[in-house]
Structures are given as C-alpha cells and as structure tokens.
Design an enzyme around this catalytic site. Structure first.
Site, PDB file in Angstrom:
ATOM      1  CD  GLU A  20       5.812  15.041  16.487  1.00  0.00           C
ATOM      2  OE1 GLU A  20       5.289  14.085  16.694  1.00  0.00           O
ATOM      3  OE2 GLU A  20       6.307  15.675  17.658  1.00  0.00           O
ATOM      4  CE  LYS A 152       6.418  15.128  24.846  1.00  0.00           C
ATOM      5  NZ  LYS A 152       6.170  13.700  24.554  1.00  0.00           N
TER       6      LYS A 152
END
Ligand code: PSU
Ligand code: MN
Length: 297
Positions: A20, A152
C-alpha cells in the site's frame, strides 16, 4: 480510463505482492517513509516474489512504481489519501493518490494480484462517534489475502473482530493464537485458526476459492518480539492521542494519520520503530504466501 501496470504480464514471472502507499504518503514522516518503501520492495524480492506498490498517478491506477515515483509519493504535499470512495474522484481529476488497505485491495484485484502486505488494517474506531474504516467492507467483498499485524491498536479491536465475523471474513493467526494488537503481539482476542506456515495459508485460500467465496482473507502476523511495544507502554499514549483528537475535533480520514503520528511523538518514536519492523515482517510473510500459492495453482 487508461490502466497501466509497469511490468508486462507473462507466464513465467514471479508471483506479485501488492504494497500500500498511504503508509508512505500519510503514515510515516520523510525520510523514514521512503526508506521503508524501498525496504519493503527489497524484502519481497529477497523471497523471490515481485513487489507491486499500488498508487494512483496522474489519474492512472498503478501496480509497480519506479524509484522516482516512490520518492514523489514520499515527498509531495498534494498526494490525496484515497480510500474506495475517493477512487473515481482522483481518476477523473487525473490526480495523484496514495491508497489505503481498501483501495489497494481493489486495485490489486483489478491487476490480478492475490496477496497484499500492509501494517495494520483500519477498523471500528473507539468511542461514540460512528466511524468504521472502508478497509472492513473491502475485506468482505474483494478476494485478496491481506497480511497485517492485526488492526491498529488505536481502534476498538473486539468490535472490529465482531464486524469481520458478521461479514464472513476468515481471520488467520500466523504463528499466533490471538489477534495481534499491532504494536503488541497479543490482544486477548482469539483468531479463527492458527497456522504455522505459508503452505497452510495457501490451502485455506484454495479452499475458499473452490467454495466460490468472493471475500478477502486476513492473515495476522504478530510484530517480531524484539520490536514489540507492550500494551501498558503504548496504551497511555493512545488514550492521550484519542483525547486530543476529540478536543480538536479531528474526524474522518484525518483521524487515523493524526492518531498514528501523535502516538509516535508521545512514545519518543518507539511506536514508529515498531511500525517499521512489523511492516517489513509482513512483506516477508506475504511474499512467502505468494510463492506458496504459485505452487501447483
Ligand atoms: N497502518 C499503518 N499506517 C497507516 C495505515 C495503516 O501502520 O498509515 C493506513 C492504511 O492505509 C489503512 C488506513 O488502510 O490507514 C485506514 O484509514 P481509515 O481509518 O481512515 O480508513
Ligand atoms: Mn474512518
């Protein structure tokens, strides 16, 4: 719309691994971001796979960037953070965009790339404000294997796992019984299955294909122990960053980059070093999975 991949497809080419670019343009400061982008590509090559960093340049979907293009993403100030809903805008406006997990999956699939390495996926944000990353619905609809260190830790991890379960996304622990918490190896939350090799992941991917299931698959690799930040160390920084975001009214697409940058500042960049280590490790594991999938498939 012109759609280009840098390398021409050919039968004998090495299996590709998508990477990414939001982490390059918006996730890490220069020069750490450029060094990381190059290092991730090198890790994938070491294993014998081919890296394909995904981005949108001049409105074109791209899988595989030159070094000058990586440098541009790492340094230019006009790179848009592109999630799924932003794709038609940046293409129509012939702009430059860095791709999140959601849009990287979309573009990887478009180019026939089956394996993708990232740091941590987005998920359900903590607190009362309704905010669920587009990464989750993309995992439910696009058949790409996403290798990550969990979601996360700034997020609501139990709610994120519940969302994935509801939408039928298989969550695999790679050498792990628990869903990793990005900065830390454990979260206390179980994964659906533990595997200890890339071949086992490949077997699950093939079974999913045979069943005609169109969704993605999440492979969760805990951060290497030497780079781990224990939850008691990182949690106070996360809580402070969340309070600051709330009082400053930071929402929407700005929230995740703000939280990651603040946690890095508050931990004296320890969290950034952890982030870099897990990204590299994930690229390495993803390349092994891509190779395992290329055998007799
Ligand atoms: N993990 C990182 N750094 C990042 C991101 C994830 O270590 O910058 C990015 C990914 O691109 C992910 C995005 O898809 O944050 C999620 O943003 P949002 O919560 O706005 O969907
Ligand atoms: Mn969001």
């Amino acid at each position: 719309m012109r759609v280009e991949s840098q390398a021409e497809p050919e039968k004998s080419r090495a299996p590709r691994v998508a990477l990414e670019s939001t982490v390059i343009a918006h996730g890490l400061p220069y020069p750490h971001n450029l060094r990381l982008a190059r290092r991730l590509e090198a890790r994938v090559r070491e294993v014998g796979a081919e890296p394909a960093t995904i981005a949108i340049l001049h409105g074109e979907l791209r899988a595989g960037l030159t070094d000058a293009e990586l440098h541009h993403l790492a340094t230019a100030s006009n790179i848009r953070k592109v999630s799924r809903r932003d794709l038609p805008i940046v293409v129509a406006q012939k702009g430059d965009g860095a791709t999140t997990v959601a849009s990287t999956m979309f573009i990887a699939h478009h180019f026939g790339i089956e394996v993708f390495a990232t740091g941590g996926i987005g998920g359900v944000h903590r607190g009362a404000v309704f905010d669920i990353s587009a990464d989750l619905p993309e995992l439910a609809r696009t058949p790409v294997v996403v290798v990550c260190a969990g979601a996360k830790a700034i997020l609501d991890l139990p709610a994120t796992l519940e969302w994935l379960e509801t939408h039928g996304v298989t969550v695999i622990g790679y050498g792990a019984d628990e869903f990793p918490a990005f900065y830390s190896r454990q979260s206390g939350l179980p994964v659906d299955v533990r595997v200890d090799s890339a071949a086992e992941v490949a077997a699950i991917v093939r079974a999913k294909r045979q069943l005609g299931m169109q969704n993605g698959l999440l492979v969760c690799v805990p951060v290497p122990a030497a780079a781990e930040l224990p939850a008691p160390v990182v949690e106070p920084a996360i809580e402070q960053a969340l309070r600051e975001a709330e009082s400053r009214g930071i929402r929407g697409k700005a929230l995740t980059p703000f939280l990651l940058a603040r946690v890095s500042e508050l931990t004296g960049e320890a969290s950034m070093r952890t982030n870099l280590a897990l990204l590299e490790n994930n690229a390495y594991v993803a390349a092994q999975i891509a190779l395992a999938l290329a055998i007799e498939s």
